[in-house]
Scaffold this motif. Structure first.
Motif, PDB file in Angstrom:
ATOM      1  N   SER B 130      72.104  58.384  64.369  1.00  0.00           N
ATOM      2  CA  SER B 130      72.106  59.388  65.504  1.00  0.00           C
ATOM      3  C   SER B 130      70.895  59.054  66.430  1.00  0.00           C
ATOM      4  O   SER B 130      70.646  59.606  67.498  1.00  0.00           O
ATOM      5  CB  SER B 130      71.856  60.713  64.784  1.00  0.00           C
ATOM      6  OG  SER B 130      70.703  60.646  64.283  1.00  0.00           O
ATOM      7  N   GLY B 131      70.155  57.986  65.977  1.00  0.00           N
ATOM      8  CA  GLY B 131      68.949  57.715  66.808  1.00  0.00           C
ATOM      9  C   GLY B 131      67.687  58.440  66.385  1.00  0.00           C
ATOM     10  O   GLY B 131      66.668  58.043  66.740  1.00  0.00           O
ATOM     11  N   GLU B 132      67.903  59.509  65.495  1.00  0.00           N
ATOM     12  CA  GLU B 132      66.923  60.406  64.845  1.00  0.00           C
ATOM     13  C   GLU B 132      65.798  59.538  64.382  1.00  0.00           C
ATOM     14  O   GLU B 132      64.374  59.843  64.304  1.00  0.00           O
ATOM     15  CB  GLU B 132      67.414  61.371  63.894  1.00  0.00           C
ATOM     16  CG  GLU B 132      66.157  62.551  63.819  1.00  0.00           C
ATOM     17  CD  GLU B 132      66.895  63.526  62.815  1.00  0.00           C
ATOM     18  OE1 GLU B 132      66.860  63.308  61.647  1.00  0.00           O
ATOM     19  OE2 GLU B 132      67.559  64.544  63.300  1.00  0.00           O
ATOM     20  N   ALA B 133      66.063  58.413  63.431  1.00  0.00           N
ATOM     21  CA  ALA B 133      65.293  57.800  62.534  1.00  0.00           C
ATOM     22  C   ALA B 133      64.134  56.960  63.510  1.00  0.00           C
ATOM     23  O   ALA B 133      62.934  56.839  63.233  1.00  0.00           O
ATOM     24  CB  ALA B 133      65.953  56.722  61.548  1.00  0.00           C
ATOM     25  N   LEU B 134      64.777  56.462  64.476  1.00  0.00           N
ATOM     26  CA  LEU B 134      63.780  55.491  65.393  1.00  0.00           C
ATOM     27  C   LEU B 134      62.963  56.372  66.062  1.00  0.00           C
ATOM     28  O   LEU B 134      61.668  56.232  66.347  1.00  0.00           O
ATOM     29  CB  LEU B 134      64.839  54.760  66.110  1.00  0.00           C
ATOM     30  CG  LEU B 134      63.874  53.583  67.012  1.00  0.00           C
ATOM     31  CD1 LEU B 134      63.151  52.714  65.917  1.00  0.00           C
ATOM     32  CD2 LEU B 134      64.605  52.642  67.758  1.00  0.00           C
ATOM     33  N   CYS B 135      63.415  57.772  66.387  1.00  0.00           N
ATOM     34  CA  CYS B 135      62.591  58.546  67.247  1.00  0.00           C
ATOM     35  C   CYS B 135      61.235  58.966  66.351  1.00  0.00           C
ATOM     36  O   CYS B 135      60.094  59.130  66.398  1.00  0.00           O
ATOM     37  CB  CYS B 135      63.353  60.070  67.398  1.00  0.00           C
ATOM     38  SG  CYS B 135      64.448  59.992  68.839  1.00  0.00           S
ATOM     39  N   ARG B 155      62.280  60.137  74.276  1.00  0.00           N
ATOM     40  CA  ARG B 155      63.554  59.635  75.222  1.00  0.00           C
ATOM     41  C   ARG B 155      64.616  59.363  74.188  1.00  0.00           C
ATOM     42  O   ARG B 155      64.858  57.999  73.744  1.00  0.00           O
ATOM     43  CB  ARG B 155      63.065  58.258  75.739  1.00  0.00           C
ATOM     44  CG  ARG B 155      61.887  58.371  76.687  1.00  0.00           C
ATOM     45  CD  ARG B 155      61.589  56.998  77.257  1.00  0.00           C
ATOM     46  NE  ARG B 155      60.443  57.109  78.240  1.00  0.00           N
ATOM     47  CZ  ARG B 155      59.904  55.978  78.628  1.00  0.00           C
ATOM     48  NH1 ARG B 155      60.412  54.720  78.169  1.00  0.00           N
ATOM     49  NH2 ARG B 155      58.551  56.051  79.450  1.00  0.00           N
ATOM     50  N   PRO B 156      65.232  60.101  73.409  1.00  0.00           N
ATOM     51  CA  PRO B 156      66.142  60.178  72.383  1.00  0.00           C
ATOM     52  C   PRO B 156      67.395  59.087  72.840  1.00  0.00           C
ATOM     53  O   PRO B 156      67.939  58.577  72.121  1.00  0.00           O
ATOM     54  CB  PRO B 156      66.761  61.624  72.041  1.00  0.00           C
ATOM     55  CG  PRO B 156      66.230  62.395  73.152  1.00  0.00           C
ATOM     56  CD  PRO B 156      65.208  61.646  73.875  1.00  0.00           C
ATOM     57  N   GLY B 157      67.845  59.283  74.133  1.00  0.00           N
ATOM     58  CA  GLY B 157      68.925  58.420  74.497  1.00  0.00           C
ATOM     59  C   GLY B 157      68.716  56.873  74.494  1.00  0.00           C
ATOM     60  O   GLY B 157      69.306  56.281  74.043  1.00  0.00           O
ATOM     61  N   VAL B 158      67.118  56.794  74.938  1.00  0.00           N
ATOM     62  CA  VAL B 158      67.004  55.141  74.906  1.00  0.00           C
ATOM     63  C   VAL B 158      66.821  54.728  73.439  1.00  0.00           C
ATOM     64  O   VAL B 158      67.558  53.628  73.143  1.00  0.00           O
ATOM     65  CB  VAL B 158      65.625  55.023  75.704  1.00  0.00           C
ATOM     66  CG1 VAL B 158      65.131  53.546  75.452  1.00  0.00           C
ATOM     67  CG2 VAL B 158      65.846  55.419  77.373  1.00  0.00           C
ATOM     68  N   LEU B 159      66.323  55.534  72.829  1.00  0.00           N
ATOM     69  CA  LEU B 159      66.153  55.255  71.194  1.00  0.00           C
ATOM     70  C   LEU B 159      67.454  55.145  70.451  1.00  0.00           C
ATOM     71  O   LEU B 159      67.695  54.158  69.416  1.00  0.00           O
ATOM     72  CB  LEU B 159      65.091  56.168  70.624  1.00  0.00           C
ATOM     73  CG  LEU B 159      63.835  55.980  71.110  1.00  0.00           C
ATOM     74  CD1 LEU B 159      62.828  56.792  70.317  1.00  0.00           C
ATOM     75  CD2 LEU B 159      63.306  54.516  71.211  1.00  0.00           C
ATOM     76  N   TRP B 160      68.402  55.903  70.968  1.00  0.00           N
ATOM     77  CA  TRP B 160      69.796  55.854  70.236  1.00  0.00           C
ATOM     78  C   TRP B 160      70.397  54.416  70.567  1.00  0.00           C
ATOM     79  O   TRP B 160      70.893  53.782  69.681  1.00  0.00           O
ATOM     80  CB  TRP B 160      70.658  57.040  70.754  1.00  0.00           C
ATOM     81  CG  TRP B 160      72.153  56.993  70.390  1.00  0.00           C
ATOM     82  CD1 TRP B 160      72.678  57.627  69.029  1.00  0.00           C
ATOM     83  CD2 TRP B 160      73.240  56.376  70.949  1.00  0.00           C
ATOM     84  NE1 TRP B 160      73.740  57.190  69.004  1.00  0.00           N
ATOM     85  CE2 TRP B 160      74.433  56.419  70.355  1.00  0.00           C
ATOM     86  CE3 TRP B 160      73.420  55.545  72.205  1.00  0.00           C
ATOM     87  CZ2 TRP B 160      75.628  55.820  70.610  1.00  0.00           C
ATOM     88  CZ3 TRP B 160      74.591  55.099  72.465  1.00  0.00           C
ATOM     89  CH2 TRP B 160      75.664  55.388  71.729  1.00  0.00           C
ATOM     90  N   LEU B 161      70.119  53.968  71.922  1.00  0.00           N
ATOM     91  CA  LEU B 161      70.724  52.701  72.146  1.00  0.00           C
ATOM     92  C   LEU B 161      70.074  51.606  71.608  1.00  0.00           C
ATOM     93  O   LEU B 161      70.492  50.754  71.047  1.00  0.00           O
ATOM     94  CB  LEU B 161      70.606  52.583  73.648  1.00  0.00           C
ATOM     95  CG  LEU B 161      71.521  51.614  74.577  1.00  0.00           C
ATOM     96  CD1 LEU B 161      72.864  52.184  74.260  1.00  0.00           C
ATOM     97  CD2 LEU B 161      71.026  51.517  76.072  1.00  0.00           C
ATOM     98  N   MET B 162      69.035  51.584  71.441  1.00  0.00           N
ATOM     99  CA  MET B 162      67.935  50.755  70.653  1.00  0.00           C
ATOM    100  C   MET B 162      68.340  50.798  69.172  1.00  0.00           C
ATOM    101  O   MET B 162      68.441  49.458  68.668  1.00  0.00           O
ATOM    102  CB  MET B 162      66.391  50.943  70.859  1.00  0.00           C
ATOM    103  CG  MET B 162      65.790  50.596  72.088  1.00  0.00           C
ATOM    104  SD  MET B 162      64.094  51.110  72.378  1.00  0.00           S
ATOM    105  CE  MET B 162      63.503  50.179  71.357  1.00  0.00           C
ATOM    106  N   SER B 163      68.781  51.751  68.653  1.00  0.00           N
ATOM    107  CA  SER B 163      68.955  51.972  66.982  1.00  0.00           C
ATOM    108  C   SER B 163      70.127  51.240  66.934  1.00  0.00           C
ATOM    109  O   SER B 163      70.425  50.399  66.057  1.00  0.00           O
ATOM    110  CB  SER B 163      69.211  53.231  66.644  1.00  0.00           C
ATOM    111  OG  SER B 163      67.701  53.910  66.742  1.00  0.00           O
TER     112      SER B 163
END
Lengths: 134, 226
Positions: B130-135, B155-163
């Motif tokens: 979900s990208g939450e961990a990288l957030c 920026r959860p969208g960016v971090l989701w993509l990065m994850s």
């Protein structure tokens, strides 16, 4: 000695490679001098520019010491290792510039639902700033 | 590259990486005497003089440092340093070419696992998907190098993509062994990933030491599938 060497060596020769399996509770080392306010022992800077990032690729001793303190905090919290306690005491003391007595503590931040909560895991006794003064 | 050439290149790279690590410790008075001989050994390794003996000495030194710090000083980068040193030591001890190849192949396989396992254990976790961990890494972990970087947690969208970019790359990394060009491309991406980690999280030693292991994988791909 041999058993200890094997236990230290095995994780390097047979690594688990489980980087960031979960984002666990994250430690901060805090200190206070002469019963003053608690403050972070090695705060990170407000910003790090590109030139500084590039320089840190080859020369980054303070940051690596910070990361070592994170490892020590996790070890102390996990199994109360004397080595970790003594090393943290030494490193915190080395960063002090004045005062007579100090304390340090481990504060952990972790997610609970949508909140980031903070709890104290360890608090040292009051210690002398000068290493050999009792 | 032949195996002796790969070992030559890796020894020079390892010497430079260990010299960099050791030099950083000279900044602090307490460990200066401990790390100065290691720095000298690393530079001797770069010179190529008595390569086998110097590699063995650096491995023994690594064990001493594990005792001094009651484990690795710098987590995964110290483990990789010791692993590379151990495999090069085994190469120099090996009685024949077959065992020399085994030592280098072990390192190559571990390098592949370092990406694959790291990606796999993330991708099976809902918080990573979900990208939450990288957030959370940016929001409250001890790793960001500055307070300003913590703003990335918003920026959860960016971090989701990065994850997904990181997890996808890591779990697919073994497929790059199927073609030499794919492997070179994957190693360039992997090196860029370590560079980003060095800049964002201050993990500079990981960058240099992971690069040191790459020649073993290039040799391994050529030996097994070439």
């Amino acid at each position: 000695m041999i058993a200890k060497t094997i236990s230290l060596l095995l994780p390097a020769l047979l690594p688990s490679w489980r980087f960031f399996k979960t984002v666990a509770a994250s430690p901060r080392v805090e200190l206070r001098v002469d019963a003053g306010d608690w403050q972070e022992a090695r705060p990170i800077p407000e910003r790090v520019g590109l030139a500084r990032m590039a320089r840190r690729l080859v020369w980054n001793p303070r940051r690596n010491e910070q990361l070592y303190m994170v490892s020590l905090s996790e070890r102390l919290a996990e199994d109360g290792r004397d080595h970790a306690r003594a090393e943290l005491e030494r490193l915190v003391r080395a960063g002090l510039t004045g005062g007579e007595r100090f304390q340090f503590r481990l504060v952990f931040l972790q997610r609970e639902g949508t909140q980031i909560v903070k709890f104290i895991d360890y608090e040292s006794p009051v210690l002398p700033v000068a290493e050999h003064v009792s | 590259m032949s195996l002796p050439e790969v070992v030559q290149v890796m020894s020079v790279m390892l010497g430079l990486a260990v010299a960099q690590q050791s030099a950083e410790h000279l900044a602090g008075a307490r460990d200066r005497l401990l790390f100065l001989p290691r720095l000298i050994l690393a530079l001797v390794l770069v010179s190529g003089w008595q390569q086998a003996w110097v590699t063995w000495a650096l491995f023994a030194y690594g064990v001493v440092l594990l005792h001094r710090f009651d484990g690795p000083y710098n987590g995964g980068s110290d483990k990789m340093t010791l692993l590379i040193t151990a495999c090069l030591s085994a190469y120099h001890l090996a009685p024949d070419t077959r065992w020399q190849e085994m030592a280098m192949a072990y390192l190559a396989v571990q390098l592949v696992l370092s990406y694959f396992v790291s990606g796999y254990i993330k991708i099976i976790k809902a918080e990573w998907r979900s990208g939450e961990a990288l957030c959370d890494v940016f929001r409250f972990s001890a790793y960001p190098v500055s307070e300003r970087l913590r703003g990335w947690a918003e920026r959860p969208g960016v971090l989701w993509l990065m994850s997904w970019a990181v997890m996808g790359f890591e779990v697919l990394f073994p497929l790059s062994l199927l073609h030499p060009a794919a492997l070179i491309g994957a190693l360039v991406v992997a090196g860029t990933f370590h560079l980003a980690n060095a800049c964002l999280f201050g993990l500079n030693r990981f960058f240099w030491i992971w690069l040191c292991a790459y020649p073993s994988l290039i040799w391994f791909q050529d030996r097994v599938l070439g």
